[in-house]
Design a protein around this motif. Structure first.
Motif: not given
Length: 260
Positions: A2, A6, A9, A16, A19-20, A200-201, A203-204, A209, A226
């Protein structure tokens, strides 16, 4: 790996939520010096004067307040605070009854862990139901809440609940609702939603969640973590999660030692 660039977010709720935004399914605003009194009052009215107040760069439920600014005095108090520093205001979510009934003083979230492998495929690695104690509007483990492990394939709660002190519960101590053995309704929908968030993300590569379903049938993300703490999952096992996660990513074996 990671990238630190990034992380913003997932470190700042303002970023956040932007973005969401399509996955939130609730009204929210950034309360700061640029917000007018009229805009603020209109927001409160849309939320029926029931709002959560959050510090943008905080986690673990720290600094979260539930307020009902339904009088002029309370409205002015919160507005004045927003003139000094920014806050996130969000309307109260109405959770689906079957999960809300576990602990009806809090919104009870599913913490769902996604891992992204080297090919970019998103895996749902683990899930727990987080419940409030009945005394607090938050379900955070560090705020007196409890967790119970969910079998990710079947959606059945396969453990007792445990709180931060290690106490175990077959049924919720406040509502009496049985925990272990409960099958989560519409579990596939929760799984699909969690995986869609991971896509959706991508790269993370590791995110925890926090997800609910509202009374209208919408799947809603509360936040993404994260560096989601593992204690609310690992407290239910005899070993750590690292070997399990490595096995999902095809870089190790599970259980440790290869037995079972």
């Amino acid at each position: 790996i990671q990238r630190q660039e990034d992380w913003v977010v997932f470190q700042d709720k303002r970023e956040f939520y932007k973005a969401f935004s399509e996955h939130l399914h609730r009204d929210w605003m950034i309360l700061g010096p640029s917000v007018s009194w009229e805009e603020y009052l209109a927001f409160l009215a849309r939320c029926s004067y029931q709002v959560f107040v959050k510090i943008p760069e905080s986690g673990g439920g720290k600094g979260v307040r539930y307020m009902t600014p339904d009088t002029l005095e309370r409205q002015r108090e919160l507005f004045r605070a927003g003139q000094k520093e920014e806050y996130i205001l969000e309307g109260k979510l109405r959770q689906c009854e079957e999960i809300y009934s576990f602990a009806n003083a809090s919104v009870n979230t599913f913490r769902m862990i996604t891992l992204v492998d080297a090919k970019g495929q998103v895996h749902l690695a683990a899930a727990v139901l987080r419940m409030g104690s009945g005394q607090n509007p938050l379900d955070n483990f560090c705020m007196g809440g409890m967790s119970a492990v969910i079998d990710v394939d079947t959606g059945i709660i396969c453990s007792t609940a445990k709180d931060g002190d290690g106490k175990e519960y077959l049924c919720h101590p406040n509502t009496g609702k049985q925990i272990i053995g409960y099958r989560i309704p519409d579990w596939q929908g929760y799984k699909d939603f969690a995986v869609s968030l991971g896509k959706k993300y991508p790269q993370m590569r590791y995110v925890g969640w926090d997800i609910i379903k509202d009374i209208y049938g919408n799947y809603c993300v509360i936040e993404g973590n994260k560096d989601a703490g593992v204690e609310l999952i690992e407290c239910h096992f005899l070993w750590g999660l690292k070997p399990y996660y490595e096995a999902i990513l095809n870089v190790g074996e599970y259980p440790p030692g290869g037995d079972g």
